[in-house]
Design an enzyme around this catalytic site. Structure first.
Site, PDB file in Angstrom:
ATOM      1  CB  THR A 223      42.738  26.087  65.510  1.00 32.63           C
ATOM      2  OG1 THR A 223      41.381  25.993  65.123  1.00 32.63           O
ATOM      3  CG2 THR A 223      43.640  25.678  64.363  1.00 32.63           C
ATOM      4  CB  THR A 274      44.713  29.895  65.049  1.00 28.75           C
ATOM      5  OG1 THR A 274      43.485  29.757  65.778  1.00 28.75           O
ATOM      6  CG2 THR A 274      45.621  30.859  65.789  1.00 28.75           C
TER       7      THR A 274
HETATM    8  N1  ASP Z   1      40.729  28.789  61.704  1.00 26.19           N
HETATM    9  C1  ASP Z   1      39.825  27.817  62.206  1.00 26.19           C
HETATM   10  C2  ASP Z   1      38.656  27.712  61.264  1.00 26.19           C
HETATM   11  O1  ASP Z   1      38.197  28.693  60.780  1.00 26.19           O
HETATM   12  C3  ASP Z   1      39.308  28.134  63.584  1.00 26.19           C
HETATM   13  C4  ASP Z   1      40.354  28.512  64.597  1.00 26.19           C
HETATM   14  O2  ASP Z   1      41.482  28.822  64.254  1.00 26.19           O
HETATM   15  O3  ASP Z   1      40.061  28.491  65.795  1.00 26.19           O
HETATM   16  O4  ASP Z   1      38.185  26.615  61.065  1.00 26.19           O
END
Ligand code: ASP
Length: 359
Positions: A223, A274
């Site tokens: 992300t 993230t």
């Molecule tokens: N936070 C993001 C989600 O849960 C995933 C990520 O940060 O990699 O969609």
């Protein structure tokens, strides 16, 4: 005599009343001041910080060439935003243009390179927030928007709403002149294979306990997010993602949720998150950091560390944040093995990191 006393009392009473009114109007002003916080212009003080996702990112699993590719892309992205800020551009412009670079790179789980859902599609989430006005925009579950962060910005600027989802968001995009891409644009072999590996584990009923186990042991999450302070003292933050591999049922994570994945307030800081979104939503991570500063007087670093090292893991989640405060202090806090990250200050000093140790 009596008349004089009555008159004095009356004057005293009126004075008291007007005093009360004054107190009320002062507190009213301070509330609206919080809503539109104007920080001082300081051409010497601006900064930008980015992340490209957190997770089990270990040096032993990384080839030299891949590590180099990540570092180069992080540097290209942050230099783009830094240049905008240096030339007097807004924090919001720096945030969105920086995120565009990472969305267009297949290295990150945002835009091109987004992870796959259980149904083998890509559903993208993104959000932005402007710290000067507390305006925000977000999109969730879009499947044909090349740069979801731009659509989130348009939701903020061109619609009366904060969050649009799915087909409706795409209809809005068409009305605003966005070019829609074929969903196959988001395909990358790497992300598709990650999904197949997880499905295989699932079919064998292998126990899944952690962020990586559940969703993407082999993929590096990715992300993307950015937070910036401009020369006018304005803060902005944004986050863009494909979510989590193997997600189902139009699952929406923290990235498009204002207060969880993204938050900015000129009175405190700008934050992008993230990690395992379900926990970041429940912990209201980005707003919690700002609130600790606003109501408790915490420093940015103390607030970020409290939320990322205690609150999120105590719930059972993991991940990280990048954040910048109104004075240009930066935090890049994570409780996973690594987080792709970079920071550049007004002097042009650059830090790029991947693993726990600063490298
Ligand atoms: N936070 C993001 C989600 O849960 C995933 C990520 O940060 O990699 O969609």
């Amino acid at each position: 005599m009596i008349k004089f006393k009555t008159l004095t009392l009356l004057i005293g009473f009126i004075a008291l009343l007007s005093c009360k009114n004054e107190t009320k109007s002062t507190s009213e002003t301070s509330i609206s001041d919080t809503l539109i916080e104007k920080n001082e212009t300081n051409p010497e003080n601006f900064g930008i910080v980015i992340h490209g996702g957190a997770g089990t990112i270990l040096k032993e699993n990384m080839s030299d060439s891949l590590e180099k590719a990540y570092k180069l892309k992080l540097e290209e992205a942050i230099r783009t935003g830094h240049e905008i800020l240096k030339n007097g551009g807004t924090a919001m412009e720096a945030v969105t243009k920086t995120i565009n670079i990472m969305e267009d790179s297949p290295l990150f789980n945002a835009g091109k390179g987004a992870v796959f859902t259980h149904e083998e599609t890509n559903e993208l989430d993104a959000s932005v927030m402007d710290g000067a006005t507390l305006n925000a925009g977000a999109v969730a579950g879009v499947t044909r928007i090349k740069n979801p962060i731009d659509l989130a910005l348009s939701v903020m600027n061109d619609s009366p709403h904060v969050m649009l989802s799915g087909k409706g968001a795409e209809t809005f995009a068409m009305e605003k002149g966005f070019e829609l891409v074929d969903p196959s644009y988001f395909y990358t072999k790497n992300r598709f294979e990650s999904l197949q590996r997880i499905k295989e584990r699932e079919s064998k009923n292998i126990a899944v306990n952690t962020f990586e186990d559940v969703y993407s042991k082999d993929s590096k999450f990715g992300t993307v997010g950015c937070a910036a302070l401009d020369k006018n003292g304005n803060l902005a933050a944004g986050t863009s993602t494909g979510g989590m591999t193997n997600k189902r049922w139009n699952r929406i994570g923290d990235a498009p949720i204002i207060g969880a994945g993204t938050y900015a307030n000129n009175a405190t800081c700008a934050v992008s998150s993230t990690g395992w979104g379900e926990y970041f939503i429940r912990a209201m991570v980005a707003h919690d950091i700002s609130a600790m500063m606003e109501y408790g007087g915490a420093t940015l670093q103390d607030a970020a560390s409290e939320v990322i090292q205690k609150k999120v893991p105590n719930l059972g989640g993991d991940g990280g944040v990048i954040a910048i405060d109104k004075d240009g202090n930066v935090s890049m806090e994570f409780n996973t093995a690594g987080m792709y990250r970079a920071h550049m200050n007004a002097k042009g000093e650059l830090i790029v990191g991947i693993y726990k140790q600063n490298e």
